[in-house]
Write an enzyme that holds these catalytic residues in place. Structure first.
Site, PDB file in Angstrom:
ATOM      1  N   GLU A 166      56.095   6.471  -4.518  1.00  0.00           N
ATOM      2  CA  GLU A 166      56.592   7.472  -3.431  1.00  0.00           C
ATOM      3  C   GLU A 166      58.195   7.736  -3.874  1.00  0.00           C
ATOM      4  O   GLU A 166      58.878   8.238  -2.805  1.00  0.00           O
ATOM      5  CB  GLU A 166      56.374   6.845  -2.233  1.00  0.00           C
TER       6      GLU A 166
ATOM      7  N   HIS B 196      57.451   2.169   7.513  1.00  0.00           N
ATOM      8  CA  HIS B 196      56.353   2.335   8.257  1.00  0.00           C
ATOM      9  C   HIS B 196      56.735   1.647   9.519  1.00  0.00           C
ATOM     10  O   HIS B 196      55.925   0.828  10.126  1.00  0.00           O
ATOM     11  CB  HIS B 196      55.168   1.513   7.480  1.00  0.00           C
TER      12      HIS B 196
ATOM     13  N   HIS C 269      50.955   7.248   8.263  1.00  0.00           N
ATOM     14  CA  HIS C 269      51.622   6.571   7.283  1.00  0.00           C
ATOM     15  C   HIS C 269      52.984   5.996   7.510  1.00  0.00           C
ATOM     16  O   HIS C 269      53.206   4.864   7.530  1.00  0.00           O
ATOM     17  CB  HIS C 269      51.981   8.037   5.929  1.00  0.00           C
TER      18      HIS C 269
END
Lengths: 261, 261, 261, 261
Positions: C102, C123, C192
C-alpha cells in the site's frame, strides 16, 4: 502463679471485650502465610484489587481464627504484615498497627459459613455496575459457573440506614452481609464492591478473577441482545470440573508475581 | 543602597504588571517539592494525564504562592522543573522556560478557594464524555464520594464566545472556571477535560484517579439500566472516612514510580 | 564513457517504467531518518499500529521523494530499513527487499498535497467502527481539533468494485484515496483503517494518536446521549494552538521507546 | 523376537483401546516444536489465552499425529512439555503427566479436516459475547477476512444435553464440534470459547488474534448503528492477500516473547 495471673486477667478482660486480646492459635502452616501473601500480590497484578481490598484465610490450627494483613495496599503485603484475628475480628497482637475497618466481613462470614476457608473483598471494576443496577450478575461462560445462577446483592441502606459510609465496619453489618451471601460464593455490595468466598486461597482468587471477567463479558453481551446464560445444571457440572483445575492458573499467576525483578 | 534599588524597581514594575516578577516566598518544604514531582509521575502512571495535564500545590510558606512544573510532559518532571508562581500565575523566576498556557486554572482557584491546597488539571479519558453530554457525573460507589451528588460542567463558550481554543488561558477565564467549580471538588470542562481540587497532594491525586474510575464505571452501569447512586448523606459520610485513608494508595502509587528501574 | 552508458540506460529504462529505478535525491538529513524510525516505534508503543501500518516522511532534499521502511512490523524498524521512494512509489534501491503493498497511499497523497510532509496509515482499533457505520467521526475535545468538523470516509468499493481485497495497492487507488482525503487531515477507509497527514513527523504522530483517542471517547459519549461537538470556529482556533505544542508529547513518547532497556 | 513381542502386544492392546499407547511417528522437525512453544507464549502475551486454552500442530512426519503441551498454563510451556497424540487424542507417551480434558477438539478436527495443520482453542474475551447472543460474528475489516461471512456457533446443549460441564471432553463431542466448524476457519462455542484453525502455526495465531480483535471492534461498531460488513467476495480476495503476510506480525510477536528478560 503464672496461670493464676492469666486467669485473673481473663476474668478482668471479660468485662472489656473491645480491649481483650484473644489468644493465638499458634503458628499456622508457613505455606498458608506464603499463599495469602502471594494472593495479595496476584489480586493486585490481575486488577481485582488496587490500593484497597483484602484477602484472608482461615487458620489451619483453629477454625476460630483467620489470617489477614494489617491495613495496607495488597501489592505491598509481606509475611510480616500478616496478623491473626479471632472471629470477632479482634487482632491477636496488632502491635499498634492499623487494621482494616472492614475486617468484620471476614470474621462474620467465617462464623456463618464453616465450609469457607478463604475470602476476598474487592472493588473489582466490572462488578461495580452490577451492584447498582437491576441487571443481575449471571454466568455467561463456564469459567464463572461457581457463581451459580443467582448472585445476591447486599443493600447496606436496609441495615445501616440512609447515611452510612457504606463500609461493613462492625459485627452486625458483617452478620447482615453474611446473611445476604447465604450459601452462595459471591455477594455484590451496592455502591461499594463484592465479596467472594472459597475453600482455598487458589480457589478464591480464581473466583474473584472470573467474577470480574464474567461481569465485563456479560456487560458486553447484553449490548448485543438476548443472552443465553448457563443453566443451574450446567453451572453445577462445570463448577465441579473447574474446582479440579484451579491450580493451573494459580501456578501461572504466582510465577508472575514472584519471579525476580 | 541595595534596598533602595529594589524599592525603585518595585515602583517601576508596578506600572508594568505583565512584566513584574513577583518576589519569592522563600524555599518551600523539600517534602512538598518531592510530593508534587511524585504526583506528576503517579498521574502519568495511572493514565490520568498523558503528554498533557498538570498538578500544583500551594506554597507552605505563603498562601499567595503555588508550585508547579514548567510546561512539559508530567512523566518527565523533576525537582528542578518546579517553578513558583503568584496567584496571578506569574512565575517568580521562569529563567526563560515555557510556562503552561493554562496556569490560570491554578492561580484563580487558589484565590477563590482558601481551603484548596492542591489542584490537578487533566484530560483523563473516561471523564471527557460526561463533559459533552447531558448525563451528569454522579458517584456510583464510595471511592468517588468526594464528588458529592452534583458535579458541575464549565461551558467555556458562555464566557469566551464561539471561537475560543477551549483553553483557560487568562485570568478572567480562570475566574469563570473557579466560579463554576464553586465549593465542589471536581469541575468538568466541556470539550476539554476536568479539574480536581483537594487539601493535599495525596488527596487530590486520589480524587483525580477515582473521578476517572467513577466515570468509567458509571458509563458501564448506565448501559445496564437504572442506576442507584450514592445519596448526599452517603457521600458525606463516605468522603469523611476516605479522607483518612488516602495515604494507603498514595504509598503504593509512589512506590511504583520511584522504585529503581 | 560512463555518462554515455548511464544515458543509454536511462533511455532504455524510459520504456520500462515499472522496472525503472528512480534516481536518489541524495542522503536526507540524518535527523529525518531518526525521526521516522522513532515514529515507527512510538506508533507501535501507543497501539496505533500493530504488526501492520506504516509511516513516511517527505524527503527534505527533494519534494518528489519520500522515505519509508521496507515491508515489516513498525516496532522492529531500524535506520537501515528506511528506503527512498519516488512519488509513483517505486523504491530508489529496494535491494530485493519486500515493499509495502500500500505504498501508493503515500506517493499519491504527496503528489496531491504539497503541504503534506508526513503520513501515517494504520488500523488503529477505535477508528475502525467509524469507517463502517453512518456515524461520523467528529471532534469531541480540543486534542482532536485538527480533524475539523468533517472526517471523510473512503469507500473503496466505489472505485475497485465489489471484489477488492480492500488494499490501496496501485496508483489509481491511491489517487482516489487522496481525492477522498481532499484538504483534510484524516480520511477513514471503510473496512480497513485510516490515513492521517501532517506537516512534520511529531505532528502526524500526534494526530494519529488523538484521532484514535477521539474515536474511543466519542463512542463512549454517544452512549450517554446527545453530544456537544466542537464547532468549526473552535476546531480552527484550537488546532492552531495545539500545533505549537506537538513537541511536548513527542519528547515523552520518544523517551519511552529510546531509553536503554 | 522383539518384533514378535511388539506384535503380540499390539494384538493384545487392540482389545483395550482406552489404554493403548499409540506408536510415535518419530521426532518432528525441531522447528515445529519451537513454533508450538512460541505460539503458546505469544497467545498468552496477546491475551488470547490466560491460564486456560491450548494450541496444537499436526505432526510433519505423520498426518495421524499431532503435537500439543501437557495440561498447563500456555505462558509456561517449554519444549519438554510438548507431547505427541494420535487422532483419538491418546498421548504416545504421557509419562504420567496430566492431559487437557478437551484434547478431543484437536484430534477430531484433524480427522475431519485434512487441510488443517494447526488449531487454537481459547476463551478469548471479546469473542465470548458473540457465542451467547443471536448477533453473529462477521468481518468488519480486512484483517478478519479469513472468517468468511458466516461464523458458526456450536451449542453443546444440543449434543451433550442440559447438564454438561460445557467441555468437549470426549471423541463424540469433538466430532460434533468439527461438524459445526464444517469448512470454516472459526467456530464459537456457546458459553465457553472458540476454536480457530489454519494451515500453519503463524497463520492460526494470526487468526485467533484477529478474530478477537474483530469481535471487540464489531461490538463497538454495532453500538454506532448499522454496520457495513465485508462481502463474501471481499473476504475471499482479502484472505488470500493476508495469507501471504502472516509472517510479518509473527516475527514481531515471536520477538516479544523470546527476547532475553
Amino acid at each position: 502463679m503464672r496461670t493464676f495471673t492469666l486467669l485473673a486477667m481473663g476474668l478482668c478482660l471479660a468485662g472489656l471485650p473491645a480491649l481483650a486480646q484473644p489468644r493465638s492459635a499458634g503458628a499456622p502452616d508457613p505455606k498458608l502465610i506464603e499463599d495469602v501473601v502471594v494472593a495479595n500480590r496476584v489480586l493486585a497484578d490481575l486488577g481485582v484489587v488496587d490500593g484497597f481490598g483484602h484477602v484472608s484465610v482461615r487458620h489451619d490450627k483453629d477454625p476460630n481464627r483467620y489470617l489477614m494483613s494489617r491495613s495496607m495496599a495488597p501489592a505491598l503485603v509481606k509475611a510480616e504484615d500478616i496478623l491473626e484475628y479471632d472471629l470477632d475480628s479482634t487482632a491477636v497482637d496488632a502491635k499498634g498497627r492499623a487494621l482494616f475497618l472492614e475486617r468484620f466481613i471476614h470474621g462474620e462470614i467465617y462464623k456463618a459459613r464453616p465450609d469457607v476457608k478463604a475470602i476476598v473483598h474487592s472493588h473489582s471494576p466490572s462488578v461495580i455496575p452490577f451492584g447498582v443496577s437491576k441487571t443481575r450478575l449471571q454466568p455467561i461462560y463456564h469459567m464463572s459457573s461457581f457463581m451459580g445462577v443467582d448472585v445476591p446483592v447486599f443493600e447496606i441502606r436496609d441495615v445501616a440506614g440512609p447515611a452510612s459510609d457504606l463500609l461493613v465496619r462492625d459485627g452486625p453489618l458483617g452478620v447482615a452481609l453474611a446473611k445476604a451471601l447465604a450459601d452462595k460464593t459471591v455477594v455484590l455490595m451496592r455502591g461499594h464492591g463484592s465479596v467472594t468466598v472459597g475453600t482455598s486461597i487458589p480457589q478464591v482468587v480464581f473466583r474473584a478473577y472470573y467474577a470480574e471477567m464474567n461481569a465485563r463479558l456479560q456487560s458486553e453481551a447484553i449490548k448485543l441482545g438476548a443472552v443465553t446464560y448457563l443453566t443451574a445444571e450446567e453451572t453445577a457440572a462445570s463448577a465441579k470440573t473447574n474446582d479440579a483445575l484451579v491450580m493451573r492458573p494459580w501456578e501461572l499467576w504466582k510465577r508472575k508475581v514472584t519471579k525476580p525483578e
